[in-house]
Design a protein around this motif. Structure first.
Motif, PDB file in Angstrom:
ATOM      1  N   THR A   1      30.110  10.679 -19.487  1.00 29.45           N
ATOM      2  CA  THR A   1      28.950  11.540 -19.617  1.00 29.45           C
ATOM      3  C   THR A   1      27.704  10.673 -19.423  1.00 29.45           C
ATOM      4  O   THR A   1      27.548   9.644 -20.081  1.00 29.45           O
ATOM      5  CB  THR A   1      28.926  12.269 -20.977  1.00 29.45           C
ATOM      6  N   ASN A   2      26.864  11.042 -18.471  1.00 26.70           N
ATOM      7  CA  ASN A   2      25.758  10.162 -18.069  1.00 26.70           C
ATOM      8  C   ASN A   2      26.302   8.806 -17.615  1.00 26.70           C
ATOM      9  O   ASN A   2      25.747   7.753 -17.914  1.00 26.70           O
ATOM     10  CB  ASN A   2      24.756   9.978 -19.212  1.00 26.70           C
ATOM     11  N   ALA A   3      27.418   8.858 -16.887  1.00 23.77           N
ATOM     12  CA  ALA A   3      28.054   7.639 -16.386  1.00 23.77           C
ATOM     13  C   ALA A   3      28.782   7.962 -15.089  1.00 23.77           C
ATOM     14  O   ALA A   3      29.247   9.086 -14.892  1.00 23.77           O
ATOM     15  CB  ALA A   3      29.037   7.072 -17.409  1.00 23.77           C
ATOM     16  N   MET A   4      28.876   6.970 -14.206  1.00 18.05           N
ATOM     17  CA  MET A   4      29.607   7.168 -12.960  1.00 18.05           C
ATOM     18  C   MET A   4      30.767   6.178 -12.894  1.00 18.05           C
ATOM     19  O   MET A   4      30.711   5.074 -13.451  1.00 18.05           O
ATOM     20  CB  MET A   4      28.695   6.979 -11.748  1.00 18.05           C
TER      21      MET A   4
ATOM     22  N   HIS B   1      31.465  14.935 -17.426  1.00 20.46           N
ATOM     23  CA  HIS B   1      30.597  16.027 -17.880  1.00 20.46           C
ATOM     24  C   HIS B   1      29.143  15.563 -17.958  1.00 20.46           C
ATOM     25  O   HIS B   1      28.862  14.446 -18.408  1.00 20.46           O
ATOM     26  CB  HIS B   1      31.024  16.509 -19.270  1.00 20.46           C
ATOM     27  N   ASP B   2      28.233  16.424 -17.504  1.00 22.15           N
ATOM     28  CA  ASP B   2      26.795  16.189 -17.663  1.00 22.15           C
ATOM     29  C   ASP B   2      26.383  14.842 -17.074  1.00 22.15           C
ATOM     30  O   ASP B   2      25.918  13.945 -17.773  1.00 22.15           O
ATOM     31  CB  ASP B   2      26.406  16.264 -19.147  1.00 22.15           C
ATOM     32  N   ILE B   3      26.536  14.730 -15.768  1.00 19.96           N
ATOM     33  CA  ILE B   3      26.283  13.457 -15.081  1.00 19.96           C
ATOM     34  C   ILE B   3      25.237  13.687 -13.992  1.00 19.96           C
ATOM     35  O   ILE B   3      25.420  14.550 -13.120  1.00 19.96           O
ATOM     36  CB  ILE B   3      27.586  12.894 -14.486  1.00 19.96           C
ATOM     37  N   PRO B   4      24.134  12.911 -13.990  1.00 18.30           N
ATOM     38  CA  PRO B   4      23.037  13.144 -13.044  1.00 18.30           C
ATOM     39  C   PRO B   4      23.205  12.386 -11.727  1.00 18.30           C
ATOM     40  O   PRO B   4      22.228  11.928 -11.135  1.00 18.30           O
ATOM     41  CB  PRO B   4      21.826  12.620 -13.825  1.00 18.30           C
ATOM     42  N   THR B   5      24.443  12.272 -11.252  1.00 20.23           N
ATOM     43  CA  THR B   5      24.720  11.617  -9.978  1.00 20.23           C
ATOM     44  C   THR B   5      26.143  11.989  -9.586  1.00 20.23           C
ATOM     45  O   THR B   5      26.844  12.679 -10.334  1.00 20.23           O
ATOM     46  CB  THR B   5      24.565  10.081 -10.088  1.00 20.23           C
ATOM     47  N   SER B   6      26.594  11.542  -8.419  1.00 21.97           N
ATOM     48  CA  SER B   6      27.985  11.779  -8.039  1.00 21.97           C
ATOM     49  C   SER B   6      28.899  10.947  -8.943  1.00 21.97           C
ATOM     50  O   SER B   6      28.779   9.721  -8.975  1.00 21.97           O
ATOM     51  CB  SER B   6      28.197  11.402  -6.579  1.00 21.97           C
ATOM     52  N   PRO B   7      29.818  11.566  -9.675  1.00 19.92           N
ATOM     53  CA  PRO B   7      30.513  10.829 -10.732  1.00 19.92           C
ATOM     54  C   PRO B   7      31.662   9.954 -10.282  1.00 19.92           C
ATOM     55  O   PRO B   7      31.960   8.945 -10.929  1.00 19.92           O
ATOM     56  CB  PRO B   7      31.026  11.952 -11.644  1.00 19.92           C
TER      57      PRO B   7
ATOM     58  N   ASN C   1      41.836  15.879 -13.619  1.00 19.82           N
ATOM     59  CA  ASN C   1      40.507  15.609 -14.173  1.00 19.82           C
ATOM     60  C   ASN C   1      39.681  16.891 -14.261  1.00 19.82           C
ATOM     61  O   ASN C   1      39.953  17.875 -13.572  1.00 19.82           O
ATOM     62  CB  ASN C   1      39.777  14.580 -13.308  1.00 19.82           C
ATOM     63  N   ASP C   2      38.642  16.854 -15.090  1.00 14.57           N
ATOM     64  CA  ASP C   2      37.750  17.994 -15.265  1.00 14.57           C
ATOM     65  C   ASP C   2      36.314  17.553 -15.008  1.00 14.57           C
ATOM     66  O   ASP C   2      35.831  16.596 -15.623  1.00 14.57           O
ATOM     67  CB  ASP C   2      37.880  18.561 -16.680  1.00 14.57           C
ATOM     68  N   PHE C   3      35.636  18.244 -14.083  1.00 11.50           N
ATOM     69  CA  PHE C   3      34.255  17.943 -13.724  1.00 11.50           C
ATOM     70  C   PHE C   3      33.381  19.126 -14.142  1.00 11.50           C
ATOM     71  O   PHE C   3      33.656  20.258 -13.746  1.00 11.50           O
ATOM     72  CB  PHE C   3      34.119  17.730 -12.221  1.00 11.50           C
ATOM     73  N   GLN C   4      32.321  18.857 -14.898  1.00 12.25           N
ATOM     74  CA  GLN C   4      31.399  19.923 -15.298  1.00 12.25           C
ATOM     75  C   GLN C   4      29.965  19.424 -15.287  1.00 12.25           C
ATOM     76  O   GLN C   4      29.693  18.306 -15.731  1.00 12.25           O
ATOM     77  CB  GLN C   4      31.729  20.440 -16.707  1.00 12.25           C
ATOM     78  N   ASP C   5      29.076  20.251 -14.739  1.00 16.36           N
ATOM     79  CA  ASP C   5      27.636  19.989 -14.768  1.00 16.36           C
ATOM     80  C   ASP C   5      27.298  18.632 -14.141  1.00 16.36           C
ATOM     81  O   ASP C   5      26.820  17.709 -14.790  1.00 16.36           O
ATOM     82  CB  ASP C   5      27.113  20.085 -16.206  1.00 16.36           C
ATOM     83  N   ILE C   6      27.566  18.581 -12.840  1.00 18.43           N
ATOM     84  CA  ILE C   6      27.273  17.395 -12.041  1.00 18.43           C
ATOM     85  C   ILE C   6      25.958  17.648 -11.316  1.00 18.43           C
ATOM     86  O   ILE C   6      25.910  18.429 -10.357  1.00 18.43           O
ATOM     87  CB  ILE C   6      28.410  17.096 -11.051  1.00 18.43           C
ATOM     88  N   GLY C   7      24.891  17.025 -11.785  1.00 15.63           N
ATOM     89  CA  GLY C   7      23.578  17.370 -11.281  1.00 15.63           C
ATOM     90  C   GLY C   7      23.198  18.787 -11.712  1.00 15.63           C
ATOM     91  O   GLY C   7      23.756  19.340 -12.663  1.00 15.63           O
ATOM     92  N   ASN C   8      22.268  19.368 -10.984  1.00 15.62           N
ATOM     93  CA  ASN C   8      21.798  20.728 -11.287  1.00 15.62           C
ATOM     94  C   ASN C   8      22.210  21.650 -10.145  1.00 15.62           C
ATOM     95  O   ASN C   8      21.600  21.646  -9.075  1.00 15.62           O
ATOM     96  CB  ASN C   8      20.283  20.731 -11.460  1.00 15.62           C
ATOM     97  N   TRP C   9      23.248  22.436 -10.373  1.00 11.82           N
ATOM     98  CA  TRP C   9      23.781  23.262  -9.298  1.00 11.82           C
ATOM     99  C   TRP C   9      22.856  24.411  -8.914  1.00 11.82           C
ATOM    100  O   TRP C   9      23.024  25.033  -7.863  1.00 11.82           O
ATOM    101  CB  TRP C   9      25.163  23.792  -9.673  1.00 11.82           C
TER     102      TRP C   9
ATOM    103  N   THR D   1      39.973  20.400 -12.095  1.00 10.22           N
ATOM    104  CA  THR D   1      39.100  21.548 -12.284  1.00 10.22           C
ATOM    105  C   THR D   1      37.656  21.086 -12.148  1.00 10.22           C
ATOM    106  O   THR D   1      37.326  19.939 -12.490  1.00 10.22           O
ATOM    107  CB  THR D   1      39.306  22.202 -13.664  1.00 10.22           C
ATOM    108  N   ALA D   2      36.803  21.980 -11.659  1.00  9.48           N
ATOM    109  CA  ALA D   2      35.397  21.622 -11.471  1.00  9.48           C
ATOM    110  C   ALA D   2      34.524  22.861 -11.584  1.00  9.48           C
ATOM    111  O   ALA D   2      34.892  23.939 -11.087  1.00  9.48           O
ATOM    112  CB  ALA D   2      35.181  20.956 -10.109  1.00  9.48           C
ATOM    113  N   ALA D   3      33.368  22.696 -12.230  1.00  4.25           N
ATOM    114  CA  ALA D   3      32.410  23.794 -12.361  1.00  4.25           C
ATOM    115  C   ALA D   3      30.995  23.232 -12.367  1.00  4.25           C
ATOM    116  O   ALA D   3      30.716  22.236 -13.035  1.00  4.25           O
ATOM    117  CB  ALA D   3      32.659  24.584 -13.646  1.00  4.25           C
ATOM    118  N   ARG D   4      30.128  23.858 -11.573  1.00  3.66           N
ATOM    119  CA  ARG D   4      28.695  23.586 -11.596  1.00  3.66           C
ATOM    120  C   ARG D   4      28.363  22.154 -11.133  1.00  3.66           C
ATOM    121  O   ARG D   4      28.138  21.261 -11.927  1.00  3.66           O
ATOM    122  CB  ARG D   4      28.104  23.841 -12.995  1.00  3.66           C
ATOM    123  N   ALA D   5      28.339  22.009  -9.819  1.00  4.95           N
ATOM    124  CA  ALA D   5      27.897  20.747  -9.224  1.00  4.95           C
ATOM    125  C   ALA D   5      26.860  21.055  -8.148  1.00  4.95           C
ATOM    126  O   ALA D   5      26.913  22.110  -7.501  1.00  4.95           O
ATOM    127  CB  ALA D   5      29.063  19.968  -8.624  1.00  4.95           C
ATOM    128  N   SER D   6      25.940  20.119  -7.932  1.00  6.05           N
ATOM    129  CA  SER D   6      24.853  20.373  -6.988  1.00  6.05           C
ATOM    130  C   SER D   6      25.235  20.037  -5.550  1.00  6.05           C
ATOM    131  O   SER D   6      24.409  20.151  -4.647  1.00  6.05           O
ATOM    132  CB  SER D   6      23.611  19.568  -7.390  1.00  6.05           C
TER     133      SER D   6
END
Length: 213
Positions: free
Chosen positions: A86-89, A107-113, A134-142, A167-172
């Motif tokens: 989270t906040n890490a790549m 989760h909650d990562i402001p860059t490509s994780p 793996n689970d990806f959520q809220d990657i950047g602001n979609w 699984t993945a949800a909400r990526a920019s």
């Protein structure tokens, strides 16, 4: 790894599901890095005895920091599992091969994780990469109105990748983009199946310079 995801695909390297392996338990709690510094997980296993870095309530990154933390997988026949980013790549090194990332949360990562570490100098390229469970959520602001362009998975010039059962949800950006930094179709043989994907600003999967995707 659910074998049903791989019914129509070439089988991934057996190291990713090996039953005989060396386990290295990671520290529990939050692990952060300073700006432009890598937290390196390095090992060299074998096809029969890969090295598994196993999370122990391990969290990479801290939302309170004004920068994201950076983690690097380096070596061969290595597995990383059961960690929260989270906040890490997370990056795998451009010379690494037979690397598996499984059962982690991004989760909650402001860059490509999750991507190959960017490299422009030629030479060896990473290969035989397995990304599963793996689970990806809220990657950047979609919902942003400009092209933020953060993709969940970015193989760059890697080849022979299996991206299955995530699984993945909400990526920019895209769920996977293969691959905006590759030329001459250096990125090739990318197998994508059995993923559950929703609310991507761009697409579930994009290809720019790649073969056999």
């Amino acid at each position: 790894m659910d074998p049903n995801h791989l019914a129509v695909l070439p089988k991934p390297p057996p190291f990713a599901t090996a039953s005989d392996f060396e386990i290295r338990i990671l520290d529990s709690g939050i692990i952060t890095t300073k700006p432009q510094k890598w937290y390196v997980l390095e090992a060299n296993g074998t096809p029969e005895n890969p090295v598994v870095f196993k999370g122990n309530n391990t969290v990479f990154g801290d939302p309170e920091l004004d920068h994201y933390s950076s983690v690097l997988l380096k070596g061969s026949y290595i597995v990383l599992e059961d960690c929260l980013f989270t906040n890490a790549m997370l990056r795998w090194d451009h010379q690494s091969h037979h690397v598996c990332v499984r059962n982690c949360k991004f989760h909650d990562i402001p860059t490509s994780p999750l991507a190959m570490r960017q490299h422009y100098g030629g030479g060896d390229r990473s290969h035989d990469i397995v990304i599963t469970g793996n689970d990806f959520q809220d990657i950047g602001n979609w919902q942003t109105e400009f092209d933020e362009d953060y993709h969940c998975v970015s193989p760059l010039t890697s080849y022979n990748l299996w991206v299955v059962g995530n699984t993945a949800a909400r990526a920019s950006g895209d769920f996977i983009q293969a691959s905006h930094h590759a030329r001459n179709n250096e990125c090739h043989h990318v197998y994508v199946a059995g993923n559950t994907i929703r609310q991507m600003k761009q697409t579930a999967g994009g290809g720019k310079y790649a073969d056999h995707v």
